[in-house]
Structures are given as structure tokens and as C-alpha cells.
Design an enzyme around this catalytic site. Structure first.
Site, PDB file in Angstrom:
ATOM      1  N   LYS B  78     -11.595   8.507  -2.717  1.00  0.00           N
ATOM      2  CA  LYS B  78     -10.623   7.544  -2.155  1.00  0.00           C
ATOM      3  C   LYS B  78      -9.209   7.994  -2.504  1.00  0.00           C
ATOM      4  CE  LYS B  78      -9.729   2.526  -2.108  1.00  0.00           C
ATOM      5  NZ  LYS B  78     -10.141   1.229  -2.712  1.00  0.00           N
ATOM      6  N   SER B 153     -11.268  -2.286   0.519  1.00  0.00           N
ATOM      7  CA  SER B 153     -10.308  -1.294   0.912  1.00  0.00           C
ATOM      8  C   SER B 153     -10.831   0.146   0.905  1.00  0.00           C
ATOM      9  CB  SER B 153      -9.079  -1.364  -0.010  1.00  0.00           C
ATOM     10  OG  SER B 153      -9.447  -1.106  -1.339  1.00  0.00           O
ATOM     11  N   SER B 177     -13.786  -4.156  -3.241  1.00  0.00           N
ATOM     12  CA  SER B 177     -13.456  -3.056  -2.337  1.00  0.00           C
ATOM     13  C   SER B 177     -14.406  -1.873  -2.350  1.00  0.00           C
ATOM     14  CB  SER B 177     -12.029  -2.563  -2.625  1.00  0.00           C
ATOM     15  OG  SER B 177     -11.103  -3.548  -2.243  1.00  0.00           O
TER      16      SER B 177
END
Lengths: 94, 496
Positions: B78, B153, B177
């Protein structure tokens, strides 16, 4: 709940420039969100302790000794405003 | 290599010399190129660096036995986790050209075990969002239905695994997330106990809530990556001391004798009926795996969303104050220092980030601190107490991960409160710092994945993963290794 003047004040505290036409939009959105969040008042907490910290550990300590760090050159590598080994900013003191 | 492999299988086959890390890297790159026009999972990917790493691993040869737990395995990361010399945008214009000068602890650990960092994945800006639509750069699409959200996210990481490009990915979980996009994309996702995975090198959103965790297609893979990245780190002052988890050795012990609680308050939440049914069927499977199911109460569940957003946004307002254009990130030269700060941040941050920073700043400001931030912290303690009380009666808590399956892109992007509701089932465990695992437990009538969440007491990560493994086995192999047929044809065009 959050009027336009409060929005301007909060934006200033947060160091976020807001265009004037956006102020009432933020006022409306933040007011609706906070009105919803006032549901927390249903919880009786007068005698409660706040969560601090999130886990019961004691923060660790280490010897107060200097350790190698990154080079000045590396640290300045992520800005176009580095000169003579420092970060350049607009004048602060007259 | 005919089909996307589990990460553990890849590492074993590379170590045995059946496959070369070079071959694995080339295959994953080919899959990425096939899938990316559909999914838009990646923000940056350095092919030369990946191949150089693969060639280095190949030249060094298989590691000694017991080492190289991720030998040759590509792991997507990420884009809020620092990899030295690679872009780290956090999905934000303000960091569009930022490249860290060091790698996060988790990256060093992955590479020490022979893993290959495979690109940086898309995310909601600074982790603030539940759909990955708040990325400043692109919109990631759900591999099961490209008109729908992947969750957020960590939507990019979830999509990269779900589409078969990589077997493993790292995400971060502050209020759900990792777990929520895992549920919406049909993968396994794990948020560890707070403090068990180092946050050194993670760009902070909310420091008392953020945790890095793994995505994979199977619980075994997720457990393997967790075991690699977890453990005490002296560079993170919130890192649990003397923590070195042993997960894999007991992963197949099953769920016999465990008692799982289902919170009665979840019945009061607005949960999609298909999700309810799928979770109930999954709980029947867990009972058949010799676990007991009991009803419990988490009385403050409905207050978790407001408590979470007030705490998280307050912490974020402090953490994001560093993005002022002085030392790194974009700068808008304009007038005096104050004008520079204000115009830099106005231009660099998206709408949701501004909204949350404003909310947090207001909550911490004089005259409002007690009514908002302090109140939220006191309710947070109540929520933590609820879990502690429940865990005196049960070993684990189970329920749906997300109240809804993946919804269409654009549906909630202009309605903050509807967006926040996506996290109603994940934020309680975040506030209490507890481990939470999401694993696939079914599909809706439209073929969209449904996730079940298992939450355990503090530092029960191994037990949570073990129970997840038992449930995954009970639900049957086609579920846990299922890749949407549509994506399979995209990444492996030779397959019929």
C-alpha cells in the site's frame, strides 16, 4: 452548529486555505456530521476515565546517546527548496 | 505456472528450484499488465527494480532451510508504507513526487525473508475513506465487478490479490481499511493487535489506531506474512515488547473447544439480508467444526462510529500538520509563511482529507475539546470494556465484516455519513486495539463477495488465525481459493 465564522477560524487553525464560496459548504457538512456524532451524549461518562493510552505498555526508554542518522543531502532530496544545507522558507522575522 | 499460486506454495517451489524467482516475477508482471486496465490497483511499479531483485534472489540461490519464508514471492505494498527510493504518495497530490529515504520495518523484514516488493498500490488519500475513491490519482475497481468499489482505504492491495496478480499484499487498517476491502474483494485480510506490527515507516493517519496487516487469498498465506512482519521493533515506541508470534506451528489445530460470541447489537444494525444469511450459514459451519456459538452483548456498538471518527480525525489533524511544503511534498509559493502553509495544504489535500482535518481540529479546539474529543475517548474506553466483558464468556467474537456488499462507484462519495457507515462493524475492534480477521464466507445473488469477521482478545492473533483457518476449511476449498472467472480469464488468457 458550526457557523461560517467557526469554519473560517478552524481552517485557520488547521492551516488550510478555504475559498470563501466553500465556507458554507463546509459549515453545512461539518454541522450535519457533528449533529450525528452528538449521539455520544447518550452515554453517561461523568465519572469515566478516558482511554489513554490504547494499550497498557510503559513507553520504552533507551540510552541518551547520539546515533547515526540520514545525511543532510538525503534529507534535502525531497524538496526543491533546499539551499546551503537548510530548508528555505518565506521570511518569518522582519 | 498455470494458475495463480498461494504465496506459501510459491516460496516452497522457488526454494526447491521448481520455479525461479525470475519466472515468478515475469509471470506476475504479465498478469499485472493484463489486469491493470480493468482494476487500476497500482499507483507505481518499477519493473526494472522487481526484475533486479528477482535476479539477485536467483543468483543467491535458495536460502538455507528455515530461512526465506517468502523466497521469490511478490508482495504488493500500500502506498503509505515507505520503500526506500520508491514513490510514497499516500494517494495524495501533496506527496506526488515524494520518495522516502528509508524503508519501513515491515519492508526490511519481507526482503530479509526473500520477498519481492511488487509495486505500490492505490488507496484513499492518507487512508481516509472506505472505497478508494478518494485517491487523488485513479479509481480502483472491484475485480468481481468493475462498476463497483473495491472497498478502502486499502482497495488497491485488495484488488491486486483478488485479481490474481500477486499472492500477497500489505495494507493498513485504522478503522477497517484492511478488513472491509478484503470482504468486498473476496480475499482474506487481517488487522493485527495494535502494537504487534511495527509502524516505523508507515505514514501516520491516527497513531493510536493504525496497524499494517496482510492480504492473501488464503488464511495460511495471511498467517505466513503476518508471522514475517510481526514482532517487536525498537524504532516503534508503541511496539509490544518481547513479541515474536508463533502462528504457523498451530495453524491447523482447528476450532474444537472454542466458544464464539455473536453480538446481539449487530441485529439492530442495517445489514444486507444476504450478508446476514451467509454469515449464519458460516456460523453453522463453525459449529460443525466443533466450536460453540453463543449470543453476547456489546452495548456501546452504536457509538463506535462517532467515537472513532472524532478520535481518528483529531489524531489525523495533528499527524497531517507536517505536510506543509517545508521539508517535503508539494509547495505552493505564496506570500508569507502562513499563506504558504494555507495555499500548499489547500492545493495538496483532497476534499475528504480537508473535511477530516477540519473535524479533528474543531474537536481539539478550545471550548469544544471536552464535549467532543474527551467524550469520544471516554466512550472508547467503554467500548474496550464491552469487549473485555464479552471475552470473559467467549473466546472470540464473530459477525459480518461489512454491512453491505460492494456498491456502485460514486454511490456514496458525496455523502460522508453514508460512507462512514461502511465501517460500523470494523471500528469497534479498532478502538479497542484488538485483532480482526476477515475471510470470504459466500457470495450474494449478484456474485459479490461476503466477508465474515473474527475478533479476538488482545494478543490472541494466533487463535484468531487458527479459527479462521478452521472455518475456511469447513466452508470448502472452492470458496477460499476462488478467483472470479472473469478475472481468471483476464490474467491467464490461455485458460479456457
Amino acid at each position: 452548529m458550526i457557523d461560517n465564522d467557526t469554519v473560517r477560524k478552524v481552517a485557520r487553525l488547521a492551516r488550510i486555505g478555504l475559498e470563501e464560496e466553500k465556507v458554507p459548504i463546509f459549515s453545512d457538512q461539518l454541522s450535519r456530521i457533528l449533529t450525528c456524532f452528538r449521539s455520544l451524549d447518550e452515554v453517561e461518562t461523568d465519572d469515566s476515565a478516558a482511554l489513554d493510552p490504547p494499550s497498557p505498555m510503559t513507553p520504552p526508554l533507551r540510552e541518551d546517546a547520539a546515533r547515526p542518522s540520514h545525511s543532510r543531502e538525503a534529507m534535502l532530496g525531497n524538496t526543491e527548496h533546499g539551499s546551503r544545507g537548510v530548508y528555505q522558507v518565506p521570511r518569518v522575522i522582519e | 505456472m498455470n494458475r495463480p499460486l498461494e504465496g506459501i506454495a510459491m516460496a516452497r517451489l522457488c526454494s526447491e528450484g521448481v520455479y525461479s524467482p525470475i519466472e515468478i516475477a515475469m509471470t506476475c508482471l504479465a498478469r499485472m499488465k493484463a489486469a491493470e486496465p480493468e482494476t487500476c490497483a497500482f499507483l507505481s511499479l518499477d519493473e526494472d527494480r522487481i526484475m533486479a531483485r528477482a535476479e539477485l534472489l536467483a543468483s543467491e540461490g535458495p536460502p538455507p532451510e528455515g530461512a526465506g519464508r517468502l523466497f521469490g514471492v511478490p508482495v504488493a505494498v500500500k502506498d503509505n508504507i515507505c520503500v526506500e527510493g520508491q514513490p510514497c504518495t499516500c494517494g495524495s497530490k501533496s506527496l506526488e513526487r515524494f520518495k522516502p529515504i528509508f524503508s519501513a520495518c515491515v519492508i526490511r523484514r519481507i526482503e530479509a525473508e526473500g520477498g519481492i516488493v511488487f509495486g505500490k498500490t492505490n488507496m484513499d488519500e492518507f487512508g481516509m475513506g472506505s472505497t478508494t475513491e478518494f485517491s487523488a490519482f485513479k479509481t480502483t475497481r472491484n475485480p468481481w465487478d468493475a462498476s463497483r468499489i473495491p472497498g478502502g482505504s486499502s482497495g488497491g492491495s485488495a484488488a491486486a490479490v483478488a485479481s490474481g496478480v500477486v499472492p500477497l499484499a500489505l495494507g493498513t487498517d485504522t478503522g477497517g481499511s484492511i478488513r472491509q476491502p478484503a470482504a468486498l474483494c473476496g480475499t482474506v485480510g487481517f488487522k493485527p493487535t495494535y502494537g504487534t506490527v511495527s509502524r516505523f515507516g508507515l505514514v501516520a493517519f491516527a497513531s493510536s489506531l493504525d496497524q499494517i496487516g496482510p492480504f492473501g487469498k488464503t488464511v495460511r498465506d495471511v498467517a505466513r506474512l503476518f508471522e514475517v512482519i510481526a514482532g517487536h521493533d525498537a524504532d516503534d515506541s508503541t511496539s509490544v515488547p518481547d513479541y515474536a508470534p508463533d502462528v504457523m506451528s498451530r495453524l491447523d489445530e482447528g476450532a474444537t473447544g472454542l466458544c464464539a460470541g455473536v453480538p446481539e447489537e449487530y441485529l439492530d444494525l442495517d445489514i444486507d439480508p444476504q450478508i446476514r444469511s451467509a454469515v449464519e450459514r458460516a456460523l453453522d459451519s463453525l459449529e460443525k467444526a466443533s466450536a460453540r456459538i453463543e449470543k453476547i452483548s456489546l452495548p456501546h456498538t452504536k457509538f463506535a462510529i462517532p467515537a472513532y471518527f472524532l478520535v481518528a480525525d483529531s489524531e489525523a489533524s495533528s499527524n497531517l500538520s507536517r505536510f506543509d511544503g517545508v521539508r517535503y511534498g508539494a509547495r505552493n509559493e505564496s506570500g508569507d509563511l502562513m499563506e504558504m502553509y494555507e495555499s500548499t495544504r489547500a492545493k495538496g489535500f483532497g476534499l475528504e482529507v480537508k473535511r477530516r482535518i477540519m473535524l479533528g481540529t474543531f474537536s481539539l479546539s478550545s471550548g469544544y475539546y471536552d464535549a467532543y474529543y474527551l467524550k469520544a475517548m471516554k466512550v472508547r474506553q467503554r467500548i474496550k470494556n464491552d469487549f473485555a466483558d464479552a471475552f470473559r464468556k467467549v473466546d472470540l467474537i464473530v459477525g459480518p465484516t461489512s454491512p453491505v456488499p460492494a456498491f456502485p462507484l460514486g454511490e456514496r462519495v458525496d455523502d460522508p455519513l453514508a460512507m462512514y457507515a461502511c465501517d460500523s462493524l470494523t471500528v469497534p475492534a479498532s478502538l479497542a486495539g484488538l485483532p480482526g480477521l476477515s475471510l470470504p464466507c459466500g457470495l450474494t445473488a449478484d456474485g459479490l463477495p461476503i466477508g465474515l469477521q473474527i475478533v479476538g482478545p488482545e494478543l490472541s492473533d494466533a487463535c484468531v488465525l487458527r479459527t479462521g483457518k478452521a472455518l475456511e476449511t469447513a466452508l470448502g476449498a472452492p470458496m477460499h481459493s476462488k478467483l472470479s472467472q472473469r478475472m481468471l480469464k483476464i490474467v491467464e488468457p490461455g485458460l479456457k
